[in-house]
Scaffold this active site. Structure first.
Site, PDB file in Angstrom:
ATOM      1  N   GLU A 204       0.839  -0.865  -0.035  1.00  0.00           N
ATOM      2  CA  GLU A 204      -0.058   0.025  -0.089  1.00  0.00           C
ATOM      3  C   GLU A 204       0.931   1.305   0.139  1.00  0.00           C
ATOM      4  OE1 GLU A 204      -2.641   0.305   3.248  1.00  0.00           O
ATOM      5  OE2 GLU A 204      -3.559   2.051   2.473  1.00  0.00           O
TER       6      GLU A 204
ATOM      7  N   ARG B 213       5.241 -12.964   9.444  1.00  0.00           N
ATOM      8  CA  ARG B 213       5.686 -11.759   8.985  1.00  0.00           C
ATOM      9  C   ARG B 213       7.221 -11.654  10.132  1.00  0.00           C
ATOM     10  NH1 ARG B 213       2.130  -7.627   9.293  1.00  0.00           N
ATOM     11  NH2 ARG B 213       3.622  -6.100   9.643  1.00  0.00           N
TER      12      ARG B 213
ATOM     13  N   LYS C   1       4.154   0.132   9.918  1.00  0.00           N
ATOM     14  CA  LYS C   1       4.137   1.369   9.086  1.00  0.00           C
ATOM     15  C   LYS C   1       3.484   2.506  10.175  1.00  0.00           C
ATOM     16  CE  LYS C   1       3.317   0.031   4.567  1.00  0.00           C
ATOM     17  NZ  LYS C   1       2.401   0.058   3.693  1.00  0.00           N
TER      18      LYS C   1
END
Ligand code: ATP
Ligand code: MG
Length: 573
Positions: A47, A272, A282
């Site tokens: 994104e 992850r 983020k």
């Protein structure tokens, strides 16, 4: 710092094997059964709402790596469905970071926003099938009626609107007749589903914000769950690899594609990357930048790709790191020291050795001719003879590291002390004869004598010295600034803190402004990486260096200071 000689940086050669990961098994099985006609198509779907970090690198290496291994392709797709947070700066930075990491998407650059028309049509199709409806409950009501893990949800009073009614309302959503939050399009699945994701998830919402690509064309935007599976389907992705937090969403991924009878990729989840002493969220990284805790996304302390690049980390080290950590289905935290190990391993092979003095102490050789300069030959990289040699000037006055001298040394201190002889790397054996101090007892400079018969550093009579020091000739030195970095956070898991900003390491950077480096570095270009002998690996800063006045970032120390800390300073001198 090492006690005596120039340390040997060659690490134990750890065997590098490609770890057998479970995703390879899935792909190989699919290739064997011909499930996707022998195709392997993966994608990396960031994104564009921030810069890439080392966690993304894991996903990038995996997706591009698998595509490369099996002769497939990997798409770069910007998942740009959230106009308020996304912008073109991030789109460009992400592409620059990917290229720098060494990956190429060729012509396969896509944007979810390119599919907005098709996604809208898919939504219409679901409505016509009676599988989606416009819900006019408020966001709060929707939340309250969702139920809990133990309690089923409650059907919306708008759940049984007719297809015609829903088509009309959805069209009105699109033309801007409703305000944000007035209604959403939801899938009509099951408000009592055990998996909460399946309780009539939202597919479209109203956002009256311009989009960085479609500008004012749309005021409804698809939700991630709706856009993602269909974008994968449109692009003919075979294996849609994502992180574990999407495991519960897989049922919805499958439901949407099945409901629309669309081409169906396989979603596969993996754990992850978590890294200690830093954050890889983020949202948290945005906070660090926005609140000026760091100088920007590319601050050398940031775990971002641009931060690591500016610090001097080679892309190969990041790729090797990602290979080493492997891919599993169980969450774990990787030690930052492993990344540093990979960086060292790479730089040891490739980095030019030079001498630099960070905390200079002036030394005068009393028996050396006043105006004489000699040039001595130095090895550029002991690991790679092909990198050749260079000449280093030597003269009567030079600098050594302040820490390399002690007036009253303890037993295990082998470096310079009054009356003691040490080797100057590539030069001569010198003996300290005098210590010059100011009125307050601070050491201003040292006096010494040299033995002209020891040129190159060895005594013809075979006498030994216990220590070799690095040095820089005073007359030839170049002034430099050196920035020493430490962990950005002072606790192992800052992400687990209630207020992660409160555990920032106040000593994460130390700026030394009076450093002296050898003249070879005068022309070192920004981004040049080298080893300052005995001190660590350093990189010429790409932002703050100016011609003739380089600024160096310490990439990594020569040895693992982390494990040293854990062993309670065992080897310190
Ligand atoms: P964050 O949760 O920090 O906001 P994100 O996952 O939302 O990150 P995206 O831009 O959506 O950020 O991520 C793009 C891809 O990178 C996704 O496929 C995501 O799964 C993957 N990714 C993100 N963070 C990590 C991580 N720490 N380890 C491995 N893969 C990651
Ligand atoms: Mg995401």
């Amino acid at each position: 710092m090492a006690d005596s000689d120039i340390p040997d940086n060659s690490m134990e050669a750890k065997e590098r094997t490609v770890p057998p990961n479970f995703i390879r098994h899935v792909i190989e099985e699919d290739l064997r059964t011909g499930k996707y006609d022998g195709r392997v198509v993966t994608r990396f779907p960031p994104e564009p709402n921030g810069y890439l970090h080392i966690g993304h690198a894991k996903s990038i290496c995996l997706n591009f790596g698998l595509a490369g291994e099996y002769g497939g392709t990997c798409h770069l797709r910007f998942d740009d469905t959230n106009p308020g947070k996304e912008n073109i700066e991030f789109v460009n930075a992400i592409q620059a970071d990917l290229r720098w990491l060494g990956f190429d998407w060729d012509r396969h650059l896509y944007f979810t926003s390119d599919y907005f028309d098709r996604l809208f049509d898919y939504a219409i199709a679901l409505i016509k099938m009676g599988k989606a409806y416009v819900d006019s409950q408020s966001p709060d009501e929707i939340r309250q009626n969702r139920g809990t893990l133990k309690e089923p949800g409650t059907d919306s009073p708008y759940r049984n609107r007719t297809a015609a009614e829903n088509l009309d309302l959805f069209e009105k959503m699109k033309t801007g007749d409703f305000g944000e939050g007035a209604c959403v399009l939801r899938a009509k699945i099951d408000m009592a589903a055990p998996n909460i994701v399946m309780r009539d998830p939202a597919l479209y919402r109203i956002r009256k914000q311009p989009h960085h690509r479609t500008e004012g064309l749309w005021c409804i935007y698809p939700m991630y769950d709706f856009a993602h599976c269909l974008s994968d389907s449109i692009e003919g992705i075979t294996h849609s690899i994502c992180t574990l937090e999407f495991e519960n969403n897989r049922e919805l991924y499958d439901w949407i594609l099945d409901a629309l009878n669309a081409y169906h990729p396989q979603q596969i989840e993996f754990a992850r990357l978590n890294l200690n002493y830093t954050v890889l969220s983020k949202r948290k990284l945005i906070t660090l930048v926005a609140k000026n805790h760091v100088s920007g996304w590319d601050d050398p302390r940031m775990p971002t790709i641009s931060g690591l690049r500016r610090r001097g980390c080679p892309p190969e080290a990041i790729r090797n790191f990602c290979e080493r950590i492997g891919v599993a289905r169980r969450d774990s935290t990787v030690d930052f020291a492993l990344l540093e190990y990979c960086i060292r391993e790479e730089l040891n092979k490739k980095a030019h050795r030079v001498m630099a003095v960070l905390n200079p102490l002036r030394v005068v050789i009393e028996n050396y001719p006043e105006d004489q300069t000699e040039t001595l030959s130095a090895v550029n990289n002991p690991e790679d003879a092909g990198m050749g040699t260079r000449e280093i000037p030597f003269s009567k006055v030079f600098y050594i590291e302040r820490e390399d001298f002690m007036e009253d040394p303890p037993k295990k201190f082998y470096r310079l002390a009054p009356g003691r002889e040490v080797r100057l790397r590539y030069a001569y054996l010198v003996t300290c004869t005098d210590v010059i101090k100011d009125g307050n007892g601070n050491i201003l400079e040292l006096r010494c004598t040299y033995d002209p018969a020891t040129r190159g550093g060895d005594a013809p009579d075979g006498r030994k010295v216990k220590s070799t020091l690095h040095w820089v000739s005073a007359r030839h030195a170049i002034d430099a600034e050196v920035r020493l970095y430490d962990a950005l956070f002072s606790v192992e898991n800052p992400g687990a803190e209630e207020d992660f900003e409160s555990v920032l390491n106040p000593k994460s950077v130390e700026v030394l402004t009076r450093c002296k480096v050898e003249p070879f570095l005068k022309t070192a270009a920004p981004g040049f990486r080298c080893q300052f002998e005995r001190l660590g690996y350093f990189c010429v800063d790409t932002r703050d260096s100016s011609p003739g006045k380089p600024v160096f970032n310490r990439i990594v120390t020569l040895r693992d200071t982390w494990s040293k800390i854990q062993k309670k300073g065992k080897n310190d001198s």
